[in-house]
Design an enzyme around this catalytic site. Structure first.
Site, PDB file in Angstrom:
ATOM      1  N   MET A   1      -4.043   4.831   1.450  1.00  0.00           N
ATOM      2  CA  MET A   1      -4.266   5.233   2.537  1.00  0.00           C
ATOM      3  C   MET A   1      -5.486   6.335   2.501  1.00  0.00           C
ATOM      4  O   MET A   1      -6.254   6.416   3.514  1.00  0.00           O
ATOM      5  CB  MET A   1      -3.037   5.737   3.346  1.00  0.00           C
TER       6      MET A   1
ATOM      7  N   GLY B   1      -2.566   4.364  -4.180  1.00  0.00           N
ATOM      8  CA  GLY B   1      -2.588   3.137  -4.729  1.00  0.00           C
ATOM      9  C   GLY B   1      -1.605   3.354  -5.994  1.00  0.00           C
ATOM     10  O   GLY B   1      -1.273   2.115  -6.692  1.00  0.00           O
TER      11      GLY B   1
ATOM     12  N   TYR C   1       0.865  -1.158  -0.011  1.00  0.00           N
ATOM     13  CA  TYR C   1       0.047  -0.013   0.048  1.00  0.00           C
ATOM     14  C   TYR C   1       1.068   1.199  -0.011  1.00  0.00           C
ATOM     15  O   TYR C   1       1.902   1.326   0.297  1.00  0.00           O
ATOM     16  CB  TYR C   1      -1.079  -0.089   1.175  1.00  0.00           C
ATOM     17  N   CYS C   2       0.176   2.357  -0.306  1.00  0.00           N
ATOM     18  CA  CYS C   2       0.788   3.633  -0.364  1.00  0.00           C
ATOM     19  C   CYS C   2      -0.292   4.728  -0.136  1.00  0.00           C
ATOM     20  O   CYS C   2      -1.235   4.493   0.526  1.00  0.00           O
ATOM     21  CB  CYS C   2       1.512   4.154  -1.757  1.00  0.00           C
ATOM     22  N   LYS C   3      -0.032   5.984  -0.597  1.00  0.00           N
ATOM     23  CA  LYS C   3      -1.142   7.060  -0.269  1.00  0.00           C
ATOM     24  C   LYS C   3      -2.116   6.937  -1.115  1.00  0.00           C
ATOM     25  O   LYS C   3      -3.528   6.827  -0.583  1.00  0.00           O
ATOM     26  CB  LYS C   3      -0.492   8.266  -0.582  1.00  0.00           C
TER      27      LYS C   3
END
Length: 101
Positions: free
Chosen positions: A93, A68, A64-66
């Site tokens: 996120m 996608g 995951y990241c901020k």
């Protein structure tokens, strides 16, 4: 690469599943808010500095990241490195914080 929604991931976490979750954001983003993933920034993935997860090649790895985007890139890179079951958190996120209260 497969995708998982925030709701699906939260359900699996709530069910007590042992999950391999990797946060590919930068350290300051991880410090601000995270869901317990191992921090391996995308730059480290690109540089193949992934010793912490090397033994997970045959297991499911959720990235995951901020938003996608970076995790999508990381997922593709990990697949080229031999990871067989990489899953991207859709919306990252931002989506997590939107739907998980």
């Amino acid at each position: 690469m497969q995708n998982i929604t925030a709701e699906e991931l939260k359900q699996r976490m709530d069910n007590g599943e042992a999950l391999n979750i990797v946060d590919v954001r930068e350290p300051h983003e991880h410090d601000e808010f995270n869901i317990g993933g191992i921090l391996i920034p995308l730059g480290d993935v690109r540089a193949m500095q992934i010793d912490e997860i090397e033994d997970l090649k045959d297991k499911e790895v959720i990235v995951y990241c901020k938003s996608g985007n970076r995790s999508g890139q990381a997922a593709m890179l990990l697949e080229t490195m031999g990871f067989s079951n990489v899953v991207n958190l859709q919306g990252g996120m931002m989506r997590w914080r939107e739907v998980i209260k």
